[in-house]
Write a protein that holds these residues in place. Structure first.
Motif, PDB file in Angstrom:
ATOM      1  N   CYS A  94     -50.498 -22.132 -53.451  1.00  0.00           N
ATOM      2  CA  CYS A  94     -51.036 -20.987 -52.708  1.00  0.00           C
ATOM      3  C   CYS A  94     -52.534 -20.806 -52.948  1.00  0.00           C
ATOM      4  O   CYS A  94     -53.235 -20.232 -52.114  1.00  0.00           O
ATOM      5  CB  CYS A  94     -50.284 -19.719 -53.086  1.00  0.00           C
ATOM      6  SG  CYS A  94     -48.554 -19.704 -52.555  1.00  0.00           S
ATOM      7  N   LEU A  95     -53.039 -21.286 -54.069  1.00  0.00           N
ATOM      8  CA  LEU A  95     -54.460 -21.186 -54.374  1.00  0.00           C
ATOM      9  C   LEU A  95     -55.263 -22.377 -53.849  1.00  0.00           C
ATOM     10  O   LEU A  95     -56.501 -22.321 -53.800  1.00  0.00           O
ATOM     11  CB  LEU A  95     -54.669 -21.073 -55.884  1.00  0.00           C
ATOM     12  CG  LEU A  95     -54.539 -19.677 -56.501  1.00  0.00           C
ATOM     13  CD1 LEU A  95     -54.498 -19.772 -58.018  1.00  0.00           C
ATOM     14  CD2 LEU A  95     -55.690 -18.790 -56.062  1.00  0.00           C
ATOM     15  N   SER A  96     -54.575 -23.449 -53.482  1.00  0.00           N
ATOM     16  CA  SER A  96     -55.261 -24.688 -53.104  1.00  0.00           C
ATOM     17  C   SER A  96     -56.037 -24.572 -51.801  1.00  0.00           C
ATOM     18  O   SER A  96     -57.021 -25.278 -51.584  1.00  0.00           O
ATOM     19  CB  SER A  96     -54.246 -25.823 -52.986  1.00  0.00           C
ATOM     20  OG  SER A  96     -53.378 -25.603 -51.876  1.00  0.00           O
ATOM     21  N   GLY A  97     -55.562 -23.704 -50.909  1.00  0.00           N
ATOM     22  CA  GLY A  97     -56.191 -23.592 -49.605  1.00  0.00           C
ATOM     23  C   GLY A  97     -55.602 -24.520 -48.562  1.00  0.00           C
ATOM     24  O   GLY A  97     -55.951 -24.443 -47.372  1.00  0.00           O
ATOM     25  N   GLY A 102     -56.662 -20.553 -42.607  1.00  0.00           N
ATOM     26  CA  GLY A 102     -57.829 -19.724 -42.884  1.00  0.00           C
ATOM     27  C   GLY A 102     -58.416 -20.089 -44.232  1.00  0.00           C
ATOM     28  O   GLY A 102     -58.358 -21.235 -44.672  1.00  0.00           O
ATOM     29  N   VAL A 103     -58.998 -19.118 -44.891  1.00  0.00           N
ATOM     30  CA  VAL A 103     -59.617 -19.379 -46.195  1.00  0.00           C
ATOM     31  C   VAL A 103     -58.916 -18.581 -47.290  1.00  0.00           C
ATOM     32  O   VAL A 103     -59.464 -18.399 -48.375  1.00  0.00           O
ATOM     33  CB  VAL A 103     -61.129 -19.019 -46.170  1.00  0.00           C
ATOM     34  CG1 VAL A 103     -61.878 -19.949 -45.258  1.00  0.00           C
ATOM     35  CG2 VAL A 103     -61.342 -17.562 -45.744  1.00  0.00           C
ATOM     36  N   THR A 104     -57.695 -18.120 -47.017  1.00  0.00           N
ATOM     37  CA  THR A 104     -56.968 -17.288 -47.975  1.00  0.00           C
ATOM     38  C   THR A 104     -56.509 -18.117 -49.164  1.00  0.00           C
ATOM     39  O   THR A 104     -55.758 -19.072 -49.017  1.00  0.00           O
ATOM     40  CB  THR A 104     -55.754 -16.630 -47.313  1.00  0.00           C
ATOM     41  OG1 THR A 104     -56.179 -15.889 -46.173  1.00  0.00           O
ATOM     42  CG2 THR A 104     -55.062 -15.697 -48.292  1.00  0.00           C
ATOM     43  N   PHE A 257     -51.620 -28.447 -61.781  1.00  0.00           N
ATOM     44  CA  PHE A 257     -52.396 -29.669 -61.573  1.00  0.00           C
ATOM     45  C   PHE A 257     -51.769 -30.544 -60.486  1.00  0.00           C
ATOM     46  O   PHE A 257     -52.450 -30.996 -59.553  1.00  0.00           O
ATOM     47  CB  PHE A 257     -52.485 -30.444 -62.891  1.00  0.00           C
ATOM     48  CG  PHE A 257     -53.206 -31.761 -62.792  1.00  0.00           C
ATOM     49  CD1 PHE A 257     -54.590 -31.810 -62.811  1.00  0.00           C
ATOM     50  CD2 PHE A 257     -52.494 -32.939 -62.690  1.00  0.00           C
ATOM     51  CE1 PHE A 257     -55.258 -33.019 -62.713  1.00  0.00           C
ATOM     52  CE2 PHE A 257     -53.145 -34.161 -62.586  1.00  0.00           C
ATOM     53  CZ  PHE A 257     -54.537 -34.197 -62.603  1.00  0.00           C
ATOM     54  N   LEU A 258     -50.472 -30.765 -60.585  1.00  0.00           N
ATOM     55  CA  LEU A 258     -49.802 -31.640 -59.620  1.00  0.00           C
ATOM     56  C   LEU A 258     -49.698 -31.010 -58.239  1.00  0.00           C
ATOM     57  O   LEU A 258     -49.637 -31.726 -57.229  1.00  0.00           O
ATOM     58  CB  LEU A 258     -48.407 -31.998 -60.141  1.00  0.00           C
ATOM     59  CG  LEU A 258     -48.372 -32.867 -61.405  1.00  0.00           C
ATOM     60  CD1 LEU A 258     -46.926 -33.129 -61.825  1.00  0.00           C
ATOM     61  CD2 LEU A 258     -49.097 -34.188 -61.174  1.00  0.00           C
ATOM     62  N   SER A 259     -49.677 -29.689 -58.181  1.00  0.00           N
ATOM     63  CA  SER A 259     -49.529 -29.025 -56.887  1.00  0.00           C
ATOM     64  C   SER A 259     -50.668 -29.370 -55.936  1.00  0.00           C
ATOM     65  O   SER A 259     -50.473 -29.423 -54.715  1.00  0.00           O
ATOM     66  CB  SER A 259     -49.464 -27.507 -57.078  1.00  0.00           C
ATOM     67  OG  SER A 259     -50.732 -26.984 -57.470  1.00  0.00           O
ATOM     68  N   TYR A 260     -51.841 -29.615 -56.481  1.00  0.00           N
ATOM     69  CA  TYR A 260     -52.995 -29.919 -55.627  1.00  0.00           C
ATOM     70  C   TYR A 260     -52.734 -31.175 -54.800  1.00  0.00           C
ATOM     71  O   TYR A 260     -52.942 -31.195 -53.587  1.00  0.00           O
ATOM     72  CB  TYR A 260     -54.236 -30.100 -56.487  1.00  0.00           C
ATOM     73  CG  TYR A 260     -55.482 -30.420 -55.676  1.00  0.00           C
ATOM     74  CD1 TYR A 260     -56.292 -29.399 -55.186  1.00  0.00           C
ATOM     75  CD2 TYR A 260     -55.833 -31.743 -55.406  1.00  0.00           C
ATOM     76  CE1 TYR A 260     -57.423 -29.692 -54.435  1.00  0.00           C
ATOM     77  CE2 TYR A 260     -56.959 -32.042 -54.653  1.00  0.00           C
ATOM     78  CZ  TYR A 260     -57.750 -31.012 -54.174  1.00  0.00           C
ATOM     79  OH  TYR A 260     -58.857 -31.311 -53.422  1.00  0.00           O
ATOM     80  N   PHE A 261     -52.244 -32.209 -55.454  1.00  0.00           N
ATOM     81  CA  PHE A 261     -52.044 -33.486 -54.774  1.00  0.00           C
ATOM     82  C   PHE A 261     -50.847 -33.443 -53.828  1.00  0.00           C
ATOM     83  O   PHE A 261     -50.889 -33.997 -52.727  1.00  0.00           O
ATOM     84  CB  PHE A 261     -51.864 -34.597 -55.808  1.00  0.00           C
ATOM     85  CG  PHE A 261     -53.000 -34.683 -56.787  1.00  0.00           C
ATOM     86  CD1 PHE A 261     -54.212 -35.246 -56.426  1.00  0.00           C
ATOM     87  CD2 PHE A 261     -52.872 -34.160 -58.058  1.00  0.00           C
ATOM     88  CE1 PHE A 261     -55.277 -35.310 -57.320  1.00  0.00           C
ATOM     89  CE2 PHE A 261     -53.918 -34.220 -58.967  1.00  0.00           C
ATOM     90  CZ  PHE A 261     -55.128 -34.794 -58.595  1.00  0.00           C
ATOM     91  N   VAL A 262     -49.781 -32.762 -54.261  1.00  0.00           N
ATOM     92  CA  VAL A 262     -48.591 -32.664 -53.411  1.00  0.00           C
ATOM     93  C   VAL A 262     -48.883 -31.821 -52.177  1.00  0.00           C
ATOM     94  O   VAL A 262     -48.532 -32.194 -51.052  1.00  0.00           O
ATOM     95  CB  VAL A 262     -47.409 -32.060 -54.195  1.00  0.00           C
ATOM     96  CG1 VAL A 262     -46.191 -31.906 -53.283  1.00  0.00           C
ATOM     97  CG2 VAL A 262     -47.048 -32.940 -55.385  1.00  0.00           C
ATOM     98  N   MET A 266     -48.455 -32.881 -48.358  1.00  0.00           N
ATOM     99  CA  MET A 266     -47.275 -32.347 -47.677  1.00  0.00           C
ATOM    100  C   MET A 266     -47.507 -31.013 -46.980  1.00  0.00           C
ATOM    101  O   MET A 266     -46.667 -30.579 -46.184  1.00  0.00           O
ATOM    102  CB  MET A 266     -46.122 -32.201 -48.678  1.00  0.00           C
ATOM    103  CG  MET A 266     -45.679 -33.491 -49.317  1.00  0.00           C
ATOM    104  SD  MET A 266     -44.361 -33.255 -50.533  1.00  0.00           S
ATOM    105  CE  MET A 266     -43.059 -32.571 -49.516  1.00  0.00           C
ATOM    106  N   ALA A 267     -48.600 -30.344 -47.286  1.00  0.00           N
ATOM    107  CA  ALA A 267     -48.918 -29.044 -46.673  1.00  0.00           C
ATOM    108  C   ALA A 267     -47.755 -28.065 -46.830  1.00  0.00           C
ATOM    109  O   ALA A 267     -47.264 -27.872 -47.936  1.00  0.00           O
ATOM    110  CB  ALA A 267     -49.305 -29.228 -45.220  1.00  0.00           C
ATOM    111  N   SER A 268     -47.275 -27.469 -45.750  1.00  0.00           N
ATOM    112  CA  SER A 268     -46.240 -26.434 -45.823  1.00  0.00           C
ATOM    113  C   SER A 268     -44.955 -26.929 -46.462  1.00  0.00           C
ATOM    114  O   SER A 268     -44.244 -26.168 -47.134  1.00  0.00           O
ATOM    115  CB  SER A 268     -45.950 -25.875 -44.432  1.00  0.00           C
ATOM    116  OG  SER A 268     -45.444 -26.880 -43.583  1.00  0.00           O
TER     117      SER A 268
END
Length: 291
Positions: A94-97, A102-104, A257-262, A266-268
């Protein structure tokens, strides 16, 4: 395809939770299903229960249903680490953008910042800022409320039918968040994700006497510093707890850390990973507990 998959996740998780739920008023349930009065007293609640000592008479205290799965202290810590990893993963997504057009970028694992940002939004007349943060606070409270609704009298280190139902609802919340992002949501997708973290933190806190707070790291970080200071002065009473907290914090960090790459790939659909984890936990409890 992602939208259809999200909807199936939501429907399946809700049906599973309703099938396992036992939400009758406490006074209508059998007396054997409730915790003894002395284990629910304010005095007992105020005194932390060490990880190596927990009441033996709390094994069948889950409200309604037959006995569930009793976790050893090591299993409870391992489960807490897995859920802390999951909270860090959802928070990072949720923080990755990458989830919003948008930019939330908003944290969903804790709402300490939301309280301050909401106040600043009100003071400055920034209504969108106020609305976003108020929504996150209410969502976290709502998720925690659900954990109390499903686990009104939790048994320490025991997972039963009500816990399975709660995790099923968590899966539905995360699948709903994924569905909303797939449909172009810029802000609203944050609310079910935040509610899922509140639900998870409520479950782990109530089932471990606040030893494992798996969603937010503020209290965990504070305790780490406190226990380190005590150890420096020769007090090793909380050394075991310190190890547990360090494991939780590291798990949360790795998930973030891993959430950024996933999420980048994969987006949504990335949130369906966490929804699948919740659903697996729910089905595992029901299968292993024979409920």
């Amino acid at each position: 395809f992602p939208k259809i998959l999200c909807l199936r996740f939501v429907i399946s998780a809700i049906l599973l939770s309703l099938a396992g739920a036992n939400l009758r008023p406490l006074e209508l349930r059998s007396k054997s299903s409730l915790l003894p009065t002395d284990t629910c007293s304010s005095a007992a609640a105020a005194k932390p229960i060490p990880i190596h000592k927990y009441p033996q008479n709390a094994l069948s205290s889950r409200a309604g249903g037959s006995d569930g799965i009793r976790l050893s202290k090591h299993s409870a810590v391992a489960a807490g680490m897995l859920l802390a990893f999951n909270a860090g993963y959802v928070n990072g997504a949720c923080l990755s953008g990458f989830l919003s057009s948008g930019v939330t970028k908003q944290p969903t694992a804790a709402v300490t910042g939301a309280w301050t940002n909401g106040a600043l939004g009100l003071a400055s007349g920034d209504r969108p800022r106020l609305s976003l943060n108020a929504g996150c606070i209410l969502s976290y409270v709502g998720g925690s409320f659900l954990s109390g609704l499903f686990l009104p009298r939790p048994a320490l280190f025991e997972l039963g039918r009500d816990a399975a139902s709660a995790f099923g609802i968590g899966a539905a919340l995360l699948a709903a968040s994924a569905h909303m992002t797939a449909n172009g949501s810029k802000v609203a997708f944050l609310y079910p994700a935040t509610a899922a973290n509140g639900l998870q933190n409520g479950i782990t806190s109530s089932l471990t006497a606040n030893l494992i707070r798996s969603s937010h790291m503020s209290g965990t970080t504070s305790d780490i510093g406190t226990f380190l200071g005590q150890i420096v002065r020769g007090n090793y009473q909380n050394a075991t707890k310190l190890k547990v907290l360090l494991c939780l914090a590291l798990s949360f960090w790795v998930g973030s850390f891993l959430s950024y790459f996933v999420t980048e790939k994969m987006a949504s659909s990335s949130l369906l990973v966490s929804a699948g984890l919740y659903l697996s936990i729910s089905l595992g409890i029901l299968a292993k507990g024979g409920l």
